[in-house]
Scaffold this active site. Structure first.
Site, PDB file in Angstrom:
ATOM      1  N   THR A  14       7.364   3.225  -4.594  1.00  0.00           N
ATOM      2  CA  THR A  14       8.142   2.841  -3.413  1.00  0.00           C
ATOM      3  C   THR A  14       8.571   4.071  -2.628  1.00  0.00           C
ATOM      4  OG1 THR A  14      10.147   1.732  -2.679  1.00  0.00           O
ATOM      5  CG2 THR A  14      10.256   2.726  -4.839  1.00  0.00           C
ATOM      6  N   SER A  72      18.894   3.125  -5.960  1.00  0.00           N
ATOM      7  CA  SER A  72      19.322   2.006  -6.814  1.00  0.00           C
ATOM      8  C   SER A  72      18.695   2.210  -8.189  1.00  0.00           C
ATOM      9  CB  SER A  72      18.862   0.659  -6.248  1.00  0.00           C
ATOM     10  OG  SER A  72      17.463   0.499  -6.448  1.00  0.00           O
ATOM     11  N   TYR A  81      16.859   0.118  -9.576  1.00  0.00           N
ATOM     12  CA  TYR A  81      15.467  -0.314  -9.405  1.00  0.00           C
ATOM     13  C   TYR A  81      14.611   0.853  -8.900  1.00  0.00           C
ATOM     14  CZ  TYR A  81      11.532  -1.346  -6.475  1.00  0.00           C
ATOM     15  OH  TYR A  81      10.302  -1.262  -5.877  1.00  0.00           O
ATOM     16  N   HIS A  82      15.057   1.475  -7.786  1.00  0.00           N
ATOM     17  CA  HIS A  82      14.249   2.568  -7.230  1.00  0.00           C
ATOM     18  C   HIS A  82      14.086   3.691  -8.270  1.00  0.00           C
ATOM     19  CE1 HIS A  82      15.389   0.612  -3.312  1.00  0.00           C
ATOM     20  NE2 HIS A  82      14.161   0.981  -2.989  1.00  0.00           N
ATOM     21  N   LYS A 105      11.189   3.307 -10.624  1.00  0.00           N
ATOM     22  CA  LYS A 105       9.897   3.728 -10.066  1.00  0.00           C
ATOM     23  C   LYS A 105       9.709   5.237 -10.199  1.00  0.00           C
ATOM     24  CE  LYS A 105       8.431  -0.193  -8.245  1.00  0.00           C
ATOM     25  NZ  LYS A 105       7.185  -0.848  -8.648  1.00  0.00           N
ATOM     26  N   GLN A 130       5.142   2.598  -1.449  1.00  0.00           N
ATOM     27  CA  GLN A 130       5.088   1.637  -0.351  1.00  0.00           C
ATOM     28  C   GLN A 130       6.456   1.461   0.308  1.00  0.00           C
ATOM     29  OE1 GLN A 130       2.665  -2.410   0.109  1.00  0.00           O
ATOM     30  NE2 GLN A 130       4.263  -2.593  -1.395  1.00  0.00           N
ATOM     31  N   ASN A 181      11.874  -9.809   7.003  1.00  0.00           N
ATOM     32  CA  ASN A 181      11.694 -11.239   6.703  1.00  0.00           C
ATOM     33  C   ASN A 181      13.029 -11.971   6.814  1.00  0.00           C
ATOM     34  OD1 ASN A 181       9.009 -10.718   6.208  1.00  0.00           O
ATOM     35  ND2 ASN A 181       9.137 -10.939   3.981  1.00  0.00           N
ATOM     36  N   ARG A 182      14.091 -11.352   6.287  1.00  0.00           N
ATOM     37  CA  ARG A 182      15.410 -11.983   6.332  1.00  0.00           C
ATOM     38  C   ARG A 182      15.878 -12.198   7.781  1.00  0.00           C
ATOM     39  NH1 ARG A 182      19.571 -12.069   2.964  1.00  0.00           N
ATOM     40  NH2 ARG A 182      21.084 -10.718   3.973  1.00  0.00           N
TER      41      ARG A 182
HETATM   42  P1  NAD Z   1       7.373  -9.958  -6.857  1.00  0.00           P
HETATM   43  O1  NAD Z   1       8.613  -9.996  -7.701  1.00  0.00           O
HETATM   44  O2  NAD Z   1       7.129 -11.075  -5.942  1.00  0.00           O
HETATM   45  O3  NAD Z   1       6.090  -9.799  -7.823  1.00  0.00           O
HETATM   46  C1  NAD Z   1       6.125  -9.089  -9.022  1.00  0.00           C
HETATM   47  C2  NAD Z   1       5.451  -9.946 -10.074  1.00  0.00           C
HETATM   48  O4  NAD Z   1       5.460  -9.258 -11.320  1.00  0.00           O
HETATM   49  C3  NAD Z   1       6.193 -11.275 -10.290  1.00  0.00           C
HETATM   50  O5  NAD Z   1       5.305 -12.366 -10.158  1.00  0.00           O
HETATM   51  C4  NAD Z   1       6.746 -11.152 -11.701  1.00  0.00           C
HETATM   52  O6  NAD Z   1       6.799 -12.385 -12.380  1.00  0.00           O
HETATM   53  C5  NAD Z   1       5.781 -10.170 -12.347  1.00  0.00           C
HETATM   54  N1  NAD Z   1       6.376  -9.420 -13.464  1.00  0.00           N
HETATM   55  C6  NAD Z   1       7.567  -8.778 -13.497  1.00  0.00           C
HETATM   56  N2  NAD Z   1       7.773  -8.246 -14.717  1.00  0.00           N
HETATM   57  C7  NAD Z   1       6.676  -8.557 -15.464  1.00  0.00           C
HETATM   58  C8  NAD Z   1       6.315  -8.304 -16.813  1.00  0.00           C
HETATM   59  N3  NAD Z   1       7.107  -7.630 -17.636  1.00  0.00           N
HETATM   60  N4  NAD Z   1       5.120  -8.777 -17.247  1.00  0.00           N
HETATM   61  C9  NAD Z   1       4.285  -9.469 -16.422  1.00  0.00           C
HETATM   62  N5  NAD Z   1       4.598  -9.750 -15.136  1.00  0.00           N
HETATM   63  C10 NAD Z   1       5.782  -9.299 -14.662  1.00  0.00           C
HETATM   64  O7  NAD Z   1       7.384  -8.563  -6.099  1.00  0.00           O
HETATM   65  P2  NAD Z   1       6.467  -8.080  -4.886  1.00  0.00           P
HETATM   66  O8  NAD Z   1       7.286  -8.103  -3.663  1.00  0.00           O
HETATM   67  O9  NAD Z   1       5.169  -8.745  -4.925  1.00  0.00           O
HETATM   68  O10 NAD Z   1       6.281  -6.548  -5.283  1.00  0.00           O
HETATM   69  C11 NAD Z   1       5.214  -6.155  -6.122  1.00  0.00           C
HETATM   70  C12 NAD Z   1       5.302  -4.674  -6.418  1.00  0.00           C
HETATM   71  O11 NAD Z   1       5.271  -3.933  -5.208  1.00  0.00           O
HETATM   72  C13 NAD Z   1       6.578  -4.274  -7.150  1.00  0.00           C
HETATM   73  O12 NAD Z   1       6.273  -3.322  -8.142  1.00  0.00           O
HETATM   74  C14 NAD Z   1       7.426  -3.656  -6.071  1.00  0.00           C
HETATM   75  O13 NAD Z   1       8.272  -2.690  -6.601  1.00  0.00           O
HETATM   76  C15 NAD Z   1       6.390  -3.069  -5.138  1.00  0.00           C
HETATM   77  N6  NAD Z   1       6.879  -3.000  -3.746  1.00  0.00           N
HETATM   78  C16 NAD Z   1       7.249  -4.139  -3.095  1.00  0.00           C
HETATM   79  C17 NAD Z   1       7.716  -4.058  -1.780  1.00  0.00           C
HETATM   80  C18 NAD Z   1       8.179  -5.258  -1.008  1.00  0.00           C
HETATM   81  O14 NAD Z   1       8.732  -5.098   0.092  1.00  0.00           O
HETATM   82  N7  NAD Z   1       7.973  -6.484  -1.497  1.00  0.00           N
HETATM   83  C19 NAD Z   1       7.771  -2.812  -1.155  1.00  0.00           C
HETATM   84  C20 NAD Z   1       7.388  -1.667  -1.856  1.00  0.00           C
HETATM   85  C21 NAD Z   1       6.930  -1.772  -3.158  1.00  0.00           C
HETATM   86  N1  USQ Z   2      19.368  -4.218   5.086  1.00  0.00           N
HETATM   87  C1  USQ Z   2      20.171  -4.657   6.121  1.00  0.00           C
HETATM   88  N2  USQ Z   2      20.377  -5.997   6.243  1.00  0.00           N
HETATM   89  C2  USQ Z   2      19.827  -6.908   5.405  1.00  0.00           C
HETATM   90  C3  USQ Z   2      19.007  -6.457   4.350  1.00  0.00           C
HETATM   91  C4  USQ Z   2      18.803  -5.106   4.226  1.00  0.00           C
HETATM   92  O1  USQ Z   2      20.689  -3.866   6.912  1.00  0.00           O
HETATM   93  O2  USQ Z   2      20.078  -8.110   5.578  1.00  0.00           O
HETATM   94  C5  USQ Z   2      19.093  -2.773   4.955  1.00  0.00           C
HETATM   95  C6  USQ Z   2      19.431  -2.165   3.598  1.00  0.00           C
HETATM   96  O3  USQ Z   2      20.771  -1.731   3.566  1.00  0.00           O
HETATM   97  C7  USQ Z   2      18.429  -1.041   3.511  1.00  0.00           C
HETATM   98  C8  USQ Z   2      17.226  -1.538   4.293  1.00  0.00           C
HETATM   99  O4  USQ Z   2      17.689  -2.628   5.091  1.00  0.00           O
HETATM  100  O5  USQ Z   2      18.916   0.088   4.164  1.00  0.00           O
HETATM  101  C9  USQ Z   2      16.084  -2.026   3.435  1.00  0.00           C
HETATM  102  O6  USQ Z   2      16.564  -3.034   2.555  1.00  0.00           O
HETATM  103  P1  USQ Z   2      15.553  -4.100   1.918  1.00  0.00           P
HETATM  104  O7  USQ Z   2      16.348  -5.053   1.090  1.00  0.00           O
HETATM  105  O8  USQ Z   2      14.671  -4.653   2.963  1.00  0.00           O
HETATM  106  O9  USQ Z   2      14.624  -3.157   1.036  1.00  0.00           O
HETATM  107  P2  USQ Z   2      14.883  -2.391  -0.320  1.00  0.00           P
HETATM  108  O10 USQ Z   2      16.111  -2.790  -1.003  1.00  0.00           O
HETATM  109  O11 USQ Z   2      14.698  -0.928  -0.058  1.00  0.00           O
HETATM  110  O12 USQ Z   2      13.666  -2.905  -1.216  1.00  0.00           O
HETATM  111  C10 USQ Z   2      12.443  -3.401  -0.672  1.00  0.00           C
HETATM  112  C11 USQ Z   2      11.696  -4.093  -1.806  1.00  0.00           C
HETATM  113  C12 USQ Z   2      11.383  -3.054  -2.877  1.00  0.00           C
HETATM  114  C13 USQ Z   2      10.642  -1.870  -2.265  1.00  0.00           C
HETATM  115  C14 USQ Z   2      11.405  -1.282  -1.078  1.00  0.00           C
HETATM  116  C15 USQ Z   2      10.580  -0.293  -0.306  1.00  0.00           C
HETATM  117  O13 USQ Z   2      12.495  -5.144  -2.347  1.00  0.00           O
HETATM  118  O14 USQ Z   2      10.577  -3.654  -3.886  1.00  0.00           O
HETATM  119  O15 USQ Z   2      10.473  -0.891  -3.243  1.00  0.00           O
HETATM  120  O16 USQ Z   2      11.690  -2.345  -0.133  1.00  0.00           O
HETATM  121  S1  USQ Z   2      11.552   1.067   0.289  1.00  0.00           S
HETATM  122  O17 USQ Z   2      12.693   0.521   1.016  1.00  0.00           O
HETATM  123  O18 USQ Z   2      10.726   1.860   1.126  1.00  0.00           O
HETATM  124  O19 USQ Z   2      11.995   1.778  -0.882  1.00  0.00           O
END
Ligand code: NAD
Ligand code: USQ
Length: 396
Positions: free
Chosen positions: A144, A179, A181-182, A185, A208, A240-241
């Site tokens: 990420t 976070s 979470y981050h 990664k 990403q 999206n939100r």
């Molecule tokens: P998502 O939660 O929709 O998909 C992740 C999938 O992994 C889920 O279906 C979940 O059930 C599965 N999973 C989780 N833990 C598991 C485990 N232990 N064993 C098997 N399956 C497991 O998330 P997403 O939005 O599709 O994101 C996918 C990946 O891309 C993530 O690693 C996320 O960090 C990364 N990513 C997402 C975004 C975003 O904006 N959605 C941005 C940057 C990076």
């Molecule tokens: N934010 C708002 N209003 C909202 C939601 C979010 O202002 O209603 C702000 C947050 O404070 C943050 C930014 O928008 O500054 C992004 O928040 P987000 O929830 O869209 O994204 P984030 O928490 O960073 O996580 C998402 C995915 C995660 C991925 C990450 C990419 O859930 O899996 O790793 O985007 S990145 O942000 O580049 O790290």
């Protein structure tokens, strides 16, 4: 090419599996349905109704897309992972299978421990299985942009040339994530780089940005092929939100002053980036990092764009930032490697936003308005939590 997509039932994993299968690759997917479980735990649902994995796979065969094999199981189960990888013998493993929401990881101590255990242990199991089964397998791992945080210098693609006291070296770019979470990664990235160094594995870490979008060419072919679309305060991502908030007549929730800037990418580009990375693998022993986003926007710019394009009235509300993050900061992140491989970016446009308004309009009756506002606050601590060992066991 034989490709195994981990997390193949998720928002990005499912359309990626379809995209790769449509292009003629042999695809298998793995998932343990943890994501569907978080919905039950939080009490929300994807805005777009989603079919079960079995229904999705059957639908893909029916529309002529071909057969995708499913491996249902937990990446934290080392024996399962080893057996699956030995059985598929993939050329490439695309690893999406992690807990991906920053707010979910910040709910309390149990959720932070779960997130880091699930993500770090799952990835370690994948690394060990590749090392044992076939070190030629190329790992394409989703990282990420948030690993870097918002440093006051330009962000490079994974590596940084430094000069210190007259000597030079190439080091992993310093990380300041926002976070638990981050942080998971960041831990993954270090583990993968180490595995490339000691075992000669080949890996591409895709840092990403925030993904937006509801569908791809393949998901539109049948309602059972649609992917999830989250809007709630825990799993919904910002663009999206805001589209959903506009359609519902809810104020667009800008956290803090909205100057915080992020890299964004459309779902159709995500799946294409995975193809490009898979078809041009890293060298043996190489830990390659690409920054996977197509444009930089501040949260305020996102809100203003959505509000401007919405045909009805849309208002913007600055809510107290539930996160601890820099709002006013420098941001300039390199993202040329994927373009060099052939990515043609799909930038945010009126057409794309209008399409998202249509998708939301069709499903807006499914929205639970109570799930929209953020509830998780970074400043809260886990001090009030019970401290028995079972409280900290990973949640299933
Ligand atoms: P998502 O939660 O929709 O998909 C992740 C999938 O992994 C889920 O279906 C979940 O059930 C599965 N999973 C989780 N833990 C598991 C485990 N232990 N064993 C098997 N399956 C497991 O998330 P997403 O939005 O599709 O994101 C996918 C990946 O891309 C993530 O690693 C996320 O960090 C990364 N990513 C997402 C975004 C975003 O904006 N959605 C941005 C940057 C990076
Ligand atoms: N934010 C708002 N209003 C909202 C939601 C979010 O202002 O209603 C702000 C947050 O404070 C943050 C930014 O928008 O500054 C992004 O928040 P987000 O929830 O869209 O994204 P984030 O928490 O960073 O996580 C998402 C995915 C995660 C991925 C990450 C990419 O859930 O899996 O790793 O985007 S990145 O942000 O580049 O790290």
């Amino acid at each position: 090419m034989q490709i195994l997509v981990l997390g193949g039932d998720g928002y990005l994993g499912w359309p990626t599996a379809l995209h790769l299968s449509a292009l003629g690759h042999e695809v298998a997917v793995n998932d343990n349905f943890a994501r569907r479980g978080y919905d039950d735990e939080i009490g929300v649902e994807s805005l777009v109704p989603i079919a079960t994995l079995d229904e999705r796979l059957a639908a893909w065969e029916q529309v002529g897309g071909g057969r995708i094999k499913a491996y249902v199981g937990d990446l934290c189960d080392a024996a399962f992972v080893h057996k699956m990888i030995a059985d598929v013998r993939p050329d490439t493993i695309v690893h999406y299978g992690e807990q991906r929401a920053a707010p979910y990881s910040m709910i309390d101590q149990a959720h932070a421990v779960y997130t880091q255990t699930n993500n770090v242990v799952g990835t370690l199991n994948v690394l060990y299985a590749i090392a044992d089964v076939d070190r030629d397998i190329h790992l394409v791992k989703l990282g990420t942009m948030g690993e870097y945080g918002t440093p006051n210098i330009d962000i490079e693609e994974g590596w940084l040339e430094v000069e210190h006291n007259g000597r030079r070296d190439r080091v992993l770019y310093p990380k300041k994530p926002g976070s638990f979470y981050h942080l998971s990664k960041v831990h993954d990235s270090h583990n993968i780089e180490f595995a490339c160094r000691i075992w000669g594995l080949r890996a591409t870490d895709l840092n990403q940005g925030v993904v937006y979008g509801a569908d791809t060419e393949q998901t539109k072919l049948d309602p059972r092929l649609l992917t999830r679309f989250d809007y709630d305060g825990v799993f919904g991502t910002v663009l999206n939100r805001m589209v959903i908030q506009a359609v519902l007549g809810h104020p667009l929730t800008v956290y803090g002053n909205g100057s915080q800037t992020r890299g964004l990418i459309n779902l159709v580009d995500t799946v294409e980036c995975i193809r490009l990375a898979s078809e041009s693998p890293a060298e043996r022993g190489e830990f390659r990092v690409f920054n996977q986003f197509t444009e930089q926007l501040s949260v305020r710019q996102i809100a203003e764009t959505i509000a401007r394009e919405y045909p009805g009235e849309a208002t913007i509300e600055h809510v107290a930032n539930p996160r601890i993050e820099q709002e006013d900061h420098y941001y300039n992140a390199r993202h040329t490697a994927l373009v060099d491989l052939g990515l043609r970016p799909t930038l945010l446009s009126v057409t794309l936003i209008d399409h998202l308004f249509d998708v939301v309009e069709r499903h807006k009756d499914r929205v639970d308005p109570a799930a929209i506002m953020p509830t998780v606050r970074w400043a809260q601590t886990a001090s009030e939590l019970p401290r028995t060992a079972s409280e900290f066991a990973p949640m299933k």
